[in-house]
Design a protein around this motif. Structure first.
Motif, PDB file in Angstrom:
ATOM      1  N   VAL A  93       0.883  -1.180   0.000  1.00  0.00           N
ATOM      2  CA  VAL A  93       0.000   0.000   0.000  1.00  0.00           C
ATOM      3  C   VAL A  93       0.916   1.224   0.000  1.00  0.00           C
ATOM      4  O   VAL A  93       1.231   1.768   1.059  1.00  0.00           O
ATOM      5  CB  VAL A  93      -0.925   0.012   1.244  1.00  0.00           C
ATOM      6  CG1 VAL A  93      -1.910   1.162   1.166  1.00  0.00           C
ATOM      7  CG2 VAL A  93      -1.633  -1.316   1.421  1.00  0.00           C
ATOM      8  N   PRO A  94       1.362   1.654  -1.178  1.00  0.00           N
ATOM      9  CA  PRO A  94       2.390   2.692  -1.271  1.00  0.00           C
ATOM     10  C   PRO A  94       2.136   3.966  -0.450  1.00  0.00           C
ATOM     11  O   PRO A  94       3.039   4.409   0.254  1.00  0.00           O
ATOM     12  CB  PRO A  94       2.466   2.992  -2.763  1.00  0.00           C
ATOM     13  CG  PRO A  94       2.024   1.733  -3.418  1.00  0.00           C
ATOM     14  CD  PRO A  94       0.984   1.146  -2.500  1.00  0.00           C
ATOM     15  N   PRO A  95       0.931   4.560  -0.468  1.00  0.00           N
ATOM     16  CA  PRO A  95       0.747   5.773   0.328  1.00  0.00           C
ATOM     17  C   PRO A  95       0.932   5.542   1.836  1.00  0.00           C
ATOM     18  O   PRO A  95       1.396   6.437   2.545  1.00  0.00           O
ATOM     19  CB  PRO A  95      -0.688   6.207   0.013  1.00  0.00           C
ATOM     20  CG  PRO A  95      -0.945   5.652  -1.343  1.00  0.00           C
ATOM     21  CD  PRO A  95      -0.219   4.333  -1.354  1.00  0.00           C
ATOM     22  N   LEU A  96       0.618   4.359   2.322  1.00  0.00           N
ATOM     23  CA  LEU A  96       0.812   4.063   3.740  1.00  0.00           C
ATOM     24  C   LEU A  96       2.300   4.058   4.086  1.00  0.00           C
ATOM     25  O   LEU A  96       2.700   4.601   5.121  1.00  0.00           O
ATOM     26  CB  LEU A  96       0.179   2.718   4.104  1.00  0.00           C
ATOM     27  CG  LEU A  96       0.359   2.266   5.549  1.00  0.00           C
ATOM     28  CD1 LEU A  96      -0.289   3.261   6.510  1.00  0.00           C
ATOM     29  CD2 LEU A  96      -0.218   0.872   5.735  1.00  0.00           C
ATOM     30  N   GLY A  97       3.118   3.472   3.255  1.00  0.00           N
ATOM     31  CA  GLY A  97       4.559   3.484   3.489  1.00  0.00           C
ATOM     32  C   GLY A  97       5.129   4.888   3.516  1.00  0.00           C
ATOM     33  O   GLY A  97       5.970   5.215   4.358  1.00  0.00           O
TER      34      GLY A  97
END
Length: 62
Positions: A12-16
């Motif tokens: 989940v790229p935005p979470l990272g």
């Protein structure tokens, strides 16, 4: 913690990005890239996470 952020950046790229730098222009760029496709968002997220870790190690923050 670094491994958790990298895994989040891949899945989940935005979470990272959020876990690494918080809310800011980098997060919004990543959301846009993720909307364009999962792969560009993931590549950007992992790149930002790794560069952030390198900068923190170089500055001796940790």
């Amino acid at each position: 913690m670094k491994l958790l952020r990298i895994l989040a950046g891949l899945l989940v790229p935005p979470l990272g990005i959020f876990l690494t730098v918080g809310v800011g222009p980098t997060l919004f760029i990543n959301i846009l890239l993720t909307l364009l496709g999962w792969l560009p968002g993931s590549i950007h997220a992992v790149w930002v996470i790794v560069k952030h870790e390198e900068r923190m190690d170089r500055e001796g923050v940790y």
